[in-house]
Motif scaffolding. Structure first.
Motif, PDB file in Angstrom:
ATOM      1  N   SER A  69      64.304  41.715  10.264  1.00 20.29           N
ATOM      2  CA  SER A  69      63.172  40.798  10.403  1.00 20.29           C
ATOM      3  C   SER A  69      62.032  41.348  11.260  1.00 20.29           C
ATOM      4  CB  SER A  69      63.634  39.446  10.956  1.00 20.29           C
ATOM      5  OG  SER A  69      64.159  39.591  12.263  1.00 20.29           O
ATOM      6  N   GLN A  70      62.304  42.277  12.161  1.00 15.07           N
ATOM      7  CA  GLN A  70      61.244  42.836  12.982  1.00 15.07           C
ATOM      8  C   GLN A  70      60.712  44.158  12.436  1.00 15.07           C
ATOM      9  OE1 GLN A  70      59.998  41.103  15.532  1.00 15.07           O
ATOM     10  NE2 GLN A  70      61.498  39.471  15.135  1.00 15.07           N
ATOM     11  N   GLY A  71      61.260  44.600  11.304  1.00 15.82           N
ATOM     12  CA  GLY A  71      60.910  45.923  10.810  1.00 15.82           C
ATOM     13  C   GLY A  71      59.809  45.957   9.776  1.00 15.82           C
ATOM     14  N   HIS A  72      59.406  44.797   9.262  1.00 18.43           N
ATOM     15  CA  HIS A  72      58.365  44.771   8.233  1.00 18.43           C
ATOM     16  C   HIS A  72      57.557  43.480   8.385  1.00 18.43           C
ATOM     17  CE1 HIS A  72      56.386  44.794   4.305  1.00 18.43           C
ATOM     18  NE2 HIS A  72      56.725  46.075   4.214  1.00 18.43           N
ATOM     19  N   ILE A  76      60.389  37.354   6.914  1.00 16.12           N
ATOM     20  CA  ILE A  76      60.466  36.293   7.894  1.00 16.12           C
ATOM     21  C   ILE A  76      61.377  36.700   9.053  1.00 16.12           C
ATOM     22  CG2 ILE A  76      62.440  35.078   6.899  1.00 16.12           C
ATOM     23  CD1 ILE A  76      60.783  32.464   7.395  1.00 16.12           C
ATOM     24  N   SER A  77      61.037  36.278  10.266  1.00 14.16           N
ATOM     25  CA  SER A  77      61.752  36.713  11.470  1.00 14.16           C
ATOM     26  C   SER A  77      62.727  35.661  11.979  1.00 14.16           C
ATOM     27  CB  SER A  77      60.756  37.047  12.584  1.00 14.16           C
ATOM     28  OG  SER A  77      59.961  38.147  12.239  1.00 14.16           O
ATOM     29  N   ALA A 125      57.841  45.290   0.765  1.00 13.36           N
ATOM     30  CA  ALA A 125      58.857  44.665   1.616  1.00 13.36           C
ATOM     31  C   ALA A 125      60.265  44.947   1.085  1.00 13.36           C
ATOM     32  CB  ALA A 125      58.617  43.163   1.711  1.00 13.36           C
ATOM     33  N   VAL A 126      60.429  44.868  -0.226  1.00 13.88           N
ATOM     34  CA  VAL A 126      61.744  45.125  -0.821  1.00 13.88           C
ATOM     35  C   VAL A 126      62.120  46.599  -0.672  1.00 13.88           C
ATOM     36  CG1 VAL A 126      63.039  45.154  -2.998  1.00 13.88           C
ATOM     37  CG2 VAL A 126      61.660  43.165  -2.389  1.00 13.88           C
TER      38      VAL A 126
END
Length: 358
Positions: A69-72, A76-77, A125-126
């Motif tokens: 969640s924090q990598g892109h 959503i985080s 994102a994918v």
């Protein structure tokens, strides 16, 4: 059940919950506000009684969200997670901008380059998820949300409840039947081992949907829809709906809706496809505004047909509910279990959370 091996600690609850944002089979989502800062979040609440024997589902979702969640910027985080006597809670980033498709329908115009920019964001994102050996397994328009209502809001991929982390590239296959029927790949429906290509099939269906407002395998019954998916039986029809869509866009879809998973484009390959490259330099779908130079590449406004089709297809909530029940009955028959009655499922217990266990 606790989230940690250590003895739970007690401290005052840091959140208060508000209105219901949505409900699913296993969870309810409510607004949540941090008591000290007032910042709003989405709170996903699981009833502990319902999750007995299914604890791994919540723990898996937490594990994956913590990993990615924090990598892109378009994922959503996860902010926090905890439990009370009755429920399990996940505190998530709150996407106030609403679902992608409703944002599109409320626009004054919508062109092919808008769809390409959106798909590019999803693929980017994918690609990050797949680089982390994570498969989402439930990519669909309802899980694509805008962070805010602003015109330049980021598009977010949400709901990692079905996501799974592959052990390694050497063991890249799963077998569980899951997902949303209209976006499930043939190998899932045929109970074959599967991997990252299932997400790419879903992106192909999403792309088709974003261009005309209906899915490629939409049929009058779940059984017919499943047969169409297994045979990859789709077409770019009726022709009047596709008149403003380029051959390059259709080629992009064909590259994703391949029966053989090994022949489907990967997320990285999709990012290099001419349909996405020609609408660069924007690498993310940060808005749906008109760029005159890009508009010349695909001059037709897609919005009239999309609005019309959304009312007769995607907007028909009763029809979608009936199809969902048909799908549940279908899979229950295949798996040899009794279909679950949603009215019999215990939903999360409403509570004020004076204290929580961490």
């Amino acid at each position: 059940m606790t989230f940690t091996e250590a003895q739970p600690a007690i401290r005052p609850c840091e959140y208060k919950v508000g209105k219901v944002l949505g409900e699913g089979t296993y969870a309810k989502v409510k607004e949540a506000f941090h008591i000290k800062t007032g910042k709003a979040y989405a709170c996903k609440i699981f009833n502990k009684k319902l999750m007995v024997g299914r604890e791994h589902m919540v723990l898996n979702e937490i594990k994956i969200l913590k990993q990615v969640s924090q990598g892109h910027p378009n994922l959503i985080s996860l902010v926090d997670y905890f439990e009370s006597a009755n429920n399990l809670y996940l505190i998530l980033e709150y996407c106030r901008g609403g679902e992608l498709f409703y944002r599109i329908c409320n626009k004054g115009h919508y062109y092919e380059h808008d769809a390409a920019n959106i798909v590019r964001t999803i693929c980017d994102a994918v690609a990050y998820l797949h680089d982390q050996n994570v498969i989402h397994r439930d990519l669909k328009p309802e899980n694509l949300l805008f962070r805010t209502a602003d015109e330049d809001s980021d598009l977010m991929i949400a709901d990692f409840g079905l996501a799974r982390c592959l052990e390694s590239d050497s063991y890249p296959l799963l077998t569980t039947v899951c997902g949303t029927p209209g976006f499930m790949s043939p190998e899932i429906l045929q109970h074959l081992p599967y991997g990252k290509p299932v997400d790419m099939w879903a992106i192909g269906c999403i792309t088709y949907f974003l261009l005309v407002g209906y899915t490629p395998f939409d049929r009058n019954s779940t059984a017919d829809e499943i047969q169409a998916i297994i045979a990859a039986d789709y077409a770019f029809t009726p022709e009047e709906y596709w008149v403003h869509v380029s051959d390059t866009a259709k080629d992009f879809i064909r590259g994703l809706l391949m029966l053989d998973p090994n022949e489907r484009m990967t997320a990285r390959q999709a990012l290099e496809h001419p349909w996405l490259v020609q609408y660069a330099p924007r690498a993310t779908a940060r808005d749906l505004s008109v760029d005159p130079a890009q508009e010349a590449l695909a001059p037709g406004d897609l919005l009239p047909h999309i609005r019309a089709n959304s009312k007769s297809n995607a907007g028909d909530k009763l029809r979608k509910a009936v199809r969902a029940m048909q799908a549940a009955a279908h899979w229950s028959h295949i798996l040899g279990v009794e279909p679950m009655n949603p009215n019999d499922l215990p939903m999360p217990v409403d509570e004020h959370l004076p204290t929580i266990e961490l």
